[in-house]
Scaffold this active site. Structure first.
Site, PDB file in Angstrom:
ATOM      1  N   ARG A  20      -3.763  12.716   0.542  1.00 24.51           N
ATOM      2  CA  ARG A  20      -2.429  12.975   1.099  1.00 24.51           C
ATOM      3  C   ARG A  20      -1.998  14.419   0.878  1.00 24.51           C
ATOM      4  NH1 ARG A  20       1.431   9.193  -1.776  1.00 24.51           N
ATOM      5  NH2 ARG A  20       0.003   9.720  -3.444  1.00 24.51           N
ATOM      6  N   ASN A  38      -0.119   6.506   1.386  1.00 25.36           N
ATOM      7  CA  ASN A  38      -1.112   5.494   1.032  1.00 25.36           C
ATOM      8  C   ASN A  38      -0.610   4.136   1.498  1.00 25.36           C
ATOM      9  OD1 ASN A  38      -2.803   7.295  -0.263  1.00 25.36           O
ATOM     10  ND2 ASN A  38      -2.037   6.847  -2.292  1.00 25.36           N
TER      11      ASN A  38
END
Length: 92
Positions: A20, A38
């Site tokens: 990320r 996520n």
């Protein structure tokens, strides 16, 4: 200049490997807005908006990800614009 929205669903070993955060750096470098998060199933979702060529470049990056990632596949879905102001990392 046309702006598009795309959702990228990334499968493989993509959590716990700074996916990320790395995608945020890459998206910002490409001038894209949106977010990365996520998911409970172990995947990562990226929603991004920007010019088609920058979105294509993000897709190419997503297919490899950061060094520790092992990307199995990336599914891409076009969508409606949300007019994000920046690219952020979200919690699941």
């Amino acid at each position: 200049m046309s702006i598009e929205h795309r959702t990228f669903q990334i499968y493989g070993r993509v959590q716990g490997v700074f996916y990320r955060q790395s995608s945020q750096q890459e998206a910002r470098r490409l001038g894209l807005t949106g977010f990365a998060r996520n998911n409970p199933d172990g995947t990562v979702t990226i929603e991004a908006e920007g010019p088609p060529d920058a979105l294509d470049a993000l897709l190419a990056w997503c297919q490899k990800g950061p060094a520790a990632a092992q990307v199995e596949r990336v599914e891409v879905t076009p969508g409606q614009l949300h007019h994000y102001k920046e690219f952020s990392v979200r919690r699941a």
